[in-house]
Design an enzyme around this catalytic site. Structure first.
Site, PDB file in Angstrom:
ATOM      1  CG  HIS A  99      44.139  45.633  39.149  1.00 45.55           C
ATOM      2  ND1 HIS A  99      43.494  44.462  38.873  1.00 45.55           N
ATOM      3  CD2 HIS A  99      44.555  45.545  40.440  1.00 45.55           C
ATOM      4  CE1 HIS A  99      43.511  43.689  39.948  1.00 45.55           C
ATOM      5  NE2 HIS A  99      44.137  44.323  40.914  1.00 45.55           N
TER       6      HIS A  99
ATOM      7  CG  ASP B 258      43.312  44.653  35.368  1.00 50.10           C
ATOM      8  OD1 ASP B 258      44.419  44.100  35.391  1.00 50.10           O
ATOM      9  OD2 ASP B 258      42.487  44.599  36.308  1.00 50.10           O
TER      10      ASP B 258
ATOM     11  CG  MET C 105      36.272  47.893  43.219  1.00 52.78           C
ATOM     12  SD  MET C 105      37.725  47.096  42.488  1.00 52.78           S
ATOM     13  CE  MET C 105      37.452  45.387  42.945  1.00 52.78           C
TER      14      MET C 105
ATOM     15  CD  GLU D 247      41.252  41.629  47.993  1.00 58.54           C
ATOM     16  OE1 GLU D 247      40.947  42.532  47.198  1.00 58.54           O
ATOM     17  OE2 GLU D 247      41.451  40.459  47.644  1.00 58.54           O
TER      18      GLU D 247
ATOM     19  CE  LYS E 170      46.596  35.945  48.469  1.00 55.64           C
ATOM     20  NZ  LYS E 170      46.881  36.008  47.026  1.00 55.64           N
TER      21      LYS E 170
ATOM     22  CD  GLU F 220      40.135  36.774  47.135  1.00 58.27           C
ATOM     23  OE1 GLU F 220      40.287  37.893  46.621  1.00 58.27           O
ATOM     24  OE2 GLU F 220      40.791  35.776  46.795  1.00 58.27           O
TER      25      GLU F 220
ATOM     26  CG  HIS G 136      42.580  36.732  50.221  1.00 58.33           C
ATOM     27  ND1 HIS G 136      42.676  38.017  49.756  1.00 58.33           N
ATOM     28  CD2 HIS G 136      42.862  35.936  49.146  1.00 58.33           C
ATOM     29  CE1 HIS G 136      43.004  38.006  48.474  1.00 58.33           C
ATOM     30  NE2 HIS G 136      43.112  36.752  48.078  1.00 58.33           N
TER      31      HIS G 136
ATOM     32  CG  ASP H  19      37.365  40.563  46.095  1.00 65.31           C
ATOM     33  OD1 ASP H  19      36.521  41.335  45.592  1.00 65.31           O
ATOM     34  OD2 ASP H  19      38.596  40.751  46.014  1.00 65.31           O
TER      35      ASP H  19
ATOM     36  CG  ASP I 147      44.906  33.518  46.192  1.00 59.55           C
ATOM     37  OD1 ASP I 147      43.741  33.208  46.469  1.00 59.55           O
ATOM     38  OD2 ASP I 147      45.209  34.597  45.655  1.00 59.55           O
TER      39      ASP I 147
ATOM     40  CG  ASP J 260      42.017  33.794  43.412  1.00 61.61           C
ATOM     41  OD1 ASP J 260      41.603  34.064  44.553  1.00 61.61           O
ATOM     42  OD2 ASP J 260      42.977  34.393  42.886  1.00 61.61           O
TER      43      ASP J 260
ATOM     44  CG  ASP K 185      39.405  38.631  43.100  1.00 66.21           C
ATOM     45  OD1 ASP K 185      39.799  38.417  41.932  1.00 66.21           O
ATOM     46  OD2 ASP K 185      40.151  39.060  43.994  1.00 66.21           O
TER      47      ASP K 185
HETATM   48  C1  GLT Z   1      44.708  39.941  42.727  1.00 64.19           C
HETATM   49  C2  GLT Z   1      44.402  39.470  44.109  1.00 64.19           C
HETATM   50  C3  GLT Z   1      43.019  39.775  44.475  1.00 64.19           C
HETATM   51  C4  GLT Z   1      42.734  41.228  44.605  1.00 64.19           C
HETATM   52  C5  GLT Z   1      42.860  41.970  43.351  1.00 64.19           C
HETATM   53  C6  GLT Z   1      42.766  43.432  43.633  1.00 64.19           C
HETATM   54  S1  GLT Z   1      44.190  41.516  42.394  1.00 64.19           S
HETATM   55  O1  GLT Z   1      44.107  39.105  41.791  1.00 64.19           O
HETATM   56  O2  GLT Z   1      44.668  38.076  44.199  1.00 64.19           O
HETATM   57  O3  GLT Z   1      42.602  39.116  45.607  1.00 64.19           O
HETATM   58  O4  GLT Z   1      41.393  41.384  44.971  1.00 64.19           O
HETATM   59  O5  GLT Z   1      43.980  44.079  43.606  1.00 64.19           O
HETATM   60 MN    MN Z   2      40.486  39.690  45.888  1.00 64.91          MN
HETATM   61 MN    MN Z   3      42.601  35.446  46.018  1.00 64.91          MN
END
Ligand code: GLT
Ligand code: MN
Ligand code: MN
Length: 388
Positions: A55, A58, A89, A182, A184, A218, A221, A246, A256, A258, A288
């Site tokens: 980002h 970042d 990316m 993306e 979510k 992702e 998500h 992702d 979420d 991750d 991700d």
């Molecule tokens: C954030 C989010 C991710 C996205 C990123 C891109 S940032 O961590 O939870 O799923 O991919 O903005």
């Molecule tokens: Mn993501």
């Molecule tokens: Mn996520």
């Protein structure tokens, strides 16, 4: 087998993933914050990745001076040079700063919407400067908690205006970014606009430059929405819209998470990798995700290695599945039906085929009794996965 990754595998990590300090809504960081150049070094130590993603903030903090920005960029570029990692990316942070508390592209406030587009133009400049060719748009704050706050139809118009505008900027500057939306369903907003892959695909069809825009699905998500991620990705492949992915993992029905790719639902991860490999997906495979909050630096490196290794093990399992004699035997034994014109299903309309099908006689009971040994097929799949 070693399952050691190489840059040809196109594995990438975000600065915010391997650099994640372990903060959560209930607790402070458990790991030291790392400068972008240090994150590149950490990833190099893990070995085998192609590159890093970021980002805007970042890399360059939102209130950095020009001099500070120049130093950070110089150090980061030097780390890339040293390690051979590249930037694949880029994306914009449109969720962290309080200015985006009620959305960015879909804020009710036109000045906030303008700032969000301005910030994204600058972030695109930064991504292009470092050679990124995919640009992700995750609208983390595009949404609401109460439907009293926003007209959801007008919100989509605003979202579309912003994406159209940025496509125009992409074309004018000759950046050639492939944008990847993306989806979510929620978190951090109570409800997020464009909550699933299907919503994104429908939205893209309404854009001025639909060819410039695809999707960044992702795992976590779609699982948060209770959906089958492999099917969602299949639809993006079918539509020619899988521009980025992702990879992570997620228990259904949770926040979420991750988690490390393949750590929660290895069977679902297997079918995903098989889909990507069988259909020749050639884009980046971005992890991700972040290490458990309990991990230290050494364990973060294990997390990065594990993510790539699991992908490669699943890719190998997919190869073994495709070559397995028993699997082949099952698949060959499945009833396929007749060829077109000889009992088969129609694909294109013609009056002749319609007349034939309209008058065709079917033995329903015989069709219903054709065997489908999917239990045996699935069990064989499990045996391949568990190495029996
Ligand atoms: C954030 C989010 C991710 C996205 C990123 C891109 S940032 O961590 O939870 O799923 O991919 O903005
Ligand atoms: Mn993501
Ligand atoms: Mn996520």
């Amino acid at each position: 087998m070693a399952f050691l990754p190489t840059p040809d595998d196109k594995f990438t990590f975000g600065l915010w993933t391997v650099g994640n300090p372990g903060r959560d809504p209930f607790g402070e960081p458990t790991r030291a914050g790392l400068a972008p150049a240090e994150i590149v070094e950490l990833l190099d130590e893990a070995g085998g990745a192609l590159g890093v993603n970021f980002h805007d903030n970042d890399l360059v903090p939102i209130d950095a001076t020009q001099a500070e920005a120049a130093t950070i960029k110089k150090d980061f570029a030097a780390a890339l040079e040293r390690t051979g990692l590249r930037v694949c990316m880029a994306t914009t942070n449109l969720f962290g700063d309080p200015v985006f508390k009620d959305g960015a592209f879909t804020s009710n406030d036109a000045d906030v919407r303008a700032y969000a587009v301005h910030k994204t133009m600058h972030a695109m400049d930064l991504g292009a400067e470092f050679g990124a060719d995919v640009y992700v748009m995750w609208g983390g704050r595009e949404g609401c908690e109460t439907d009293a706050a926003k007209d959801p139809v007008e919100s989509l118009n605003r979202y579309r205006d912003a994406v159209n505008f940025l496509c125009g900027y992409n074309a004018e500057k000759g950046y050639n970014f492939r944008f990847a939306l993306e989806p979510k369903p929620n978190e951090p907003r109570g409800h997020i606009f464009l909550p699933t892959i299907g919503h994104c695909l429908a939205f893209i069809a309404s854009l001025e430059h639909p060819d410039m825009v695809g999707v960044n699905p992702e795992v976590a998500h779609e699982h948060m929405a209770g959906l089958n991620f492999t099917h969602a990705v299949a639809m993006t492949l079918w539509a020619g819209k899988l521009f980025h992915i992702d990879l992570n993992d997620q228990a259904y029905g949770r926040y979420d998470q991750d988690f490390r790719f393949g750590s929660e639902s290895p069977k679902a991860a297997f079918f995903l990798v098989k889909l990507l490999e069988d259909h020749g997906y050639s884009g980046y495979r971005h992890f991700d995700s972040h290490a458990y909050r309990t991990s230290d630096r050494a364990d973060v490196i294990e997390f990065a290695r594990g993510s790539m290794r699991t992908y490669l093990m699943l890719k190998d399992a997919a190869k073994r599945w495709n070559a397995d004699a028993k699997i082949k035997e099952f698949l060959a034994s499945m009833p396929q039906g007749g060829l077109l014109g000889k009992g088969g299903a129609p694909r294109t309309y013609s009056p002749g085929i319609a007349a034939e099908l309209h008058g065709r006689a079917f033995d329903r009971a015989a069709l219903a009794s054709r065997p489908l040994p999917y239990e045996a097929l699935d069990q064989r799949t499990i045996e391949i996965l568990l190495g029996a």
